[in-house]
Design an enzyme around this catalytic site. Structure first.
Site, PDB file in Angstrom:
ATOM      1  N   CYS A 155      34.966  52.663   5.628  1.00  0.00           N
ATOM      2  CA  CYS A 155      36.115  53.568   5.758  1.00  0.00           C
ATOM      3  C   CYS A 155      37.222  52.936   6.600  1.00  0.00           C
ATOM      4  O   CYS A 155      38.395  52.962   6.215  1.00  0.00           O
ATOM      5  CB  CYS A 155      35.684  54.870   6.424  1.00  0.00           C
ATOM      6  SG  CYS A 155      34.429  55.828   5.555  1.00  0.00           S
ATOM      7  N   GLY A 183      32.938  54.672  13.193  1.00  0.00           N
ATOM      8  CA  GLY A 183      32.117  55.132  12.083  1.00  0.00           C
ATOM      9  C   GLY A 183      31.886  54.029  11.081  1.00  0.00           C
ATOM     10  O   GLY A 183      31.958  52.844  11.407  1.00  0.00           O
ATOM     11  N   CYS A 184      31.632  54.396   9.838  1.00  0.00           N
ATOM     12  CA  CYS A 184      31.338  53.419   8.785  1.00  0.00           C
ATOM     13  C   CYS A 184      32.479  52.433   8.593  1.00  0.00           C
ATOM     14  O   CYS A 184      33.621  52.837   8.374  1.00  0.00           O
ATOM     15  CB  CYS A 184      31.054  54.153   7.477  1.00  0.00           C
ATOM     16  SG  CYS A 184      30.890  53.061   6.060  1.00  0.00           S
ATOM     17  N   PHE A 185      32.174  51.137   8.669  1.00  0.00           N
ATOM     18  CA  PHE A 185      33.243  50.153   8.531  1.00  0.00           C
ATOM     19  C   PHE A 185      33.848  50.111   7.136  1.00  0.00           C
ATOM     20  O   PHE A 185      34.959  49.617   6.953  1.00  0.00           O
ATOM     21  CB  PHE A 185      32.834  48.755   8.988  1.00  0.00           C
ATOM     22  CG  PHE A 185      31.483  48.238   8.556  1.00  0.00           C
ATOM     23  CD1 PHE A 185      30.891  48.598   7.348  1.00  0.00           C
ATOM     24  CD2 PHE A 185      30.785  47.365   9.388  1.00  0.00           C
ATOM     25  CE1 PHE A 185      29.660  48.090   6.966  1.00  0.00           C
ATOM     26  CE2 PHE A 185      29.550  46.854   9.007  1.00  0.00           C
ATOM     27  CZ  PHE A 185      28.982  47.213   7.789  1.00  0.00           C
TER      28      PHE A 185
END
Length: 219
Positions: free
Chosen positions: A55, A51-53
């Site tokens: 995070c 997912g979003c890096f």
């Protein structure tokens, strides 16, 4: 998602991504021989997409033995991917992190445990509201020993939860460091709405269920 996209744009967006994932160049990436990154100054490197890096970077930096987590792109078939290009879905890349760690303090096995414990393991092409192939889950292996660790843990988790695990398993080829403004985003932008509403809650959910002895006092 990090940005609001009109419905028509979303439709075209996913169409491009599905096409990119079926390209011969992308399939070749998945069947290539893995490239092993040598240990340097006692530090090893591991690569994950989840997912979003923004995070994922913070999650791994909460683990003892992890020196640094760098945001970037991996798993695609193009060279020098950018944030804008990867978001089209045409490059095949996913937002990924490079984990620089001390293998005498934390093992690759534990890093894989962190990976599975910090995400929705059943979500395909995304995590939460961040959706698209650039947010898909991938574990990268650099040798057969790492591949075996990943596959065994993935199979055991699938059996335990009685679900299909969405994470893909790729031979590591190359990691492209993301633009400077993406690095240490959670730490440098604590008041950003995405960080407050997505990144920090995801980090806290992970820390609440992971063994406390493996976590740093702060990250």
């Amino acid at each position: 998602m990090k940005h609001i996209i009109p419905i028509l744009a979303i439709t075209l967006f996913f169409s491009c991504q599905n096409t990119a994932q079926n390209k011969k160049e992308q399939l070749d990436v998945q069947t290539a021989d893995p490239i092993e990154v040598p240990i340097k100054s006692g530090k090893a490197r591991a690569y994950f997409a989840s997912g979003c890096f923004w995070c994922v970077e913070a999650i791994y930096e909460s683990i003892k033995g992890v020196d640094e987590s760098i945001s970037g792109y991996s798993g695609g078939h193009t060279t020098k991917p950018t944030y804008a290009a990867s978001n089209t879905g045409k490059t095949g890349h996913a937002e990924a992190v490079e984990i620089i760690y001390n293998p005498e303090v934390v093992s690759f096995e534990t890093l894989v445990d962190v990976y599975f414990a910090s995400q929705n393991v059943t979500q395909v092409n995304g995590q939460g509201n961040d959706r698209g192939s650039q947010y898909r889950s991938i574990l990268f292996y650099q040798n057969e020993a790492q591949k075996e660790i990943i596959l065994k843990k993935k199979a055991a988790l699938a059996e335990k939860l009685n679900v299909k695990i969405a994470a893909e398993v790729y031979p590591f080829q190359k990691f492209w460091v993301a633009e400077d403004y993406h690095q240490n985003y959670e730490r440098l932008h604590p008041d950003h709405p995405y960080i407050q509403n997505v990144s920090v809650p995801r980090l806290n959910r992970f820390k609440a269920k992971f063994p406390k002895e493996l976590l740093k006092a702060s990250h």
